[in-house]
Design a protein around this motif. Structure first.
Motif, PDB file in Angstrom:
ATOM      1  N   ARG A 157      -2.633 -17.682  34.550  1.00  0.00           N
ATOM      2  CA  ARG A 157      -2.073 -17.059  33.071  1.00  0.00           C
ATOM      3  C   ARG A 157      -3.157 -17.630  32.270  1.00  0.00           C
ATOM      4  O   ARG A 157      -3.612 -16.833  31.114  1.00  0.00           O
ATOM      5  N   ASN A 158      -3.781 -18.625  32.350  1.00  0.00           N
ATOM      6  CA  ASN A 158      -5.006 -19.277  31.392  1.00  0.00           C
ATOM      7  C   ASN A 158      -6.161 -18.315  31.570  1.00  0.00           C
ATOM      8  O   ASN A 158      -6.635 -17.841  30.421  1.00  0.00           O
ATOM      9  N   THR A 195      -6.140 -15.218  32.366  1.00  0.00           N
ATOM     10  CA  THR A 195      -5.948 -13.758  31.762  1.00  0.00           C
ATOM     11  C   THR A 195      -5.498 -13.472  30.525  1.00  0.00           C
ATOM     12  O   THR A 195      -4.900 -12.647  29.910  1.00  0.00           O
ATOM     13  N   GLY A 196      -5.657 -14.739  29.760  1.00  0.00           N
ATOM     14  CA  GLY A 196      -5.107 -14.670  28.332  1.00  0.00           C
ATOM     15  C   GLY A 196      -3.654 -14.558  28.308  1.00  0.00           C
ATOM     16  O   GLY A 196      -3.271 -13.884  27.157  1.00  0.00           O
ATOM     17  N   GLY A 197      -2.714 -14.911  29.101  1.00  0.00           N
ATOM     18  CA  GLY A 197      -1.391 -14.801  29.048  1.00  0.00           C
ATOM     19  C   GLY A 197      -1.120 -13.472  29.498  1.00  0.00           C
ATOM     20  O   GLY A 197       0.334 -13.360  29.317  1.00  0.00           O
ATOM     21  N   GLU A 198      -1.809 -12.738  30.224  1.00  0.00           N
ATOM     22  CA  GLU A 198      -1.285 -11.489  30.276  1.00  0.00           C
ATOM     23  C   GLU A 198      -0.730 -11.232  31.694  1.00  0.00           C
ATOM     24  O   GLU A 198      -0.174 -10.053  32.080  1.00  0.00           O
TER      25      GLU A 198
END
Length: 231
Positions: free
Chosen positions: A160-161, A163-166
């Motif tokens: 998550r971190n 991938t920018g939360g994606e």
């Protein structure tokens, strides 16, 4: 009801990941699901063949990658070049008799590598979910630490971190037993006859390696017979 979100499922062709694929298709719709199967130097190609049959059954595209070279120096008994035989004991018996903190079929950080590669592919495919079929029976006693709740939480946070939360990693079965997974699979009419879990290749499962033992017991716990053992 399909959610519309896109999802990538790590699909080994085995009992657990096939149930997870059925779960994802039920939740997102087959048109929104992709599957990823990994060649890593395993002893046989049966599981890859099963992954192809299972994804064809669900009408889901199957992507494949080859990470064999990463494990070229490992002597895990699960690998084709290993000098070790596949144990014919339960995971608990192996840990007790070997005095090792890991079973011999543990492949060094395999699932961490798989999830990292899958995260890159999932994001490239426009997926917001990455499904991983870890379950309680594999991490009980620390046989496979890269299936544990702690591992899943850590990898999910890292992905998550990173991938920018994606992208979210989800392992909905991580606290379930294999019997729980088979129960869901039977409800979803999973084509278990197409799957392969045995650590050995051949025409029929050996019935005595740890994963065969667990699978047979899971079907028995649900008052069912594994169709692969009947084929």
């Amino acid at each position: 009801m399909a959610s519309g979100e896109k999802a990538l499922v790590l699909a080994s062709g085995g009992c657990d990941s096939t149930t997870l694929l059925a779960y994802a298709v039920d939740k997102h719709g087959a048109e929104n699901v992709h599957a990823l199967s990994v060649q890593y130097g395993q002893r046989h190609v049966r599981e890859i063949e099963s992954a192809r049959m299972v994804t064809a059954h669900y009408g889901v595209p199957l992507h494949t990658i080859d990470l064999t070279n990463v494990f070229a120096e490992s002597d895990s008994s699960l690998l084709a070049h290993s000098t070790q035989d596949i144990p014919k004991e339960t995971y608990a018996e192996q840990l007790e008799n070997s005095g090792s903190p890991l079973v011999s079929t543990y492949v060094p950080f395999r699932n961490g590598l798989f999830l990292s590669a899958a995260a890159s592919m999932a994001l490239s495919l426009g997926c917001s979910k990455l499904y991983y079929g870890a379950h309680h029976d594999d991490w009980a006693g620390n046989a496979y630490p890269d299936c544990s709740v702690e591992f899943v939480k850590s990898m999910a946070e890292a992905v998550r971190n990173g991938t920018g939360g994606e992208l979210d990693v989800e392992a909905p079965f991580v606290e379930w037993s294999k019997a729980d997974i088979v129960r869901l699979g039977l409800e979803l009419d999973v084509p278990y006859v197409l799957t392969w879990s045995c650590y050995e290749g051949g025409e029929r499962p050996c019935g005595t390696c740890a994963t065969c033992r667990d699978r047979i017991a899971a079907f028995e716990a649900n008052g069912a017979v594994d169709p692969v053992m009947m084929a």
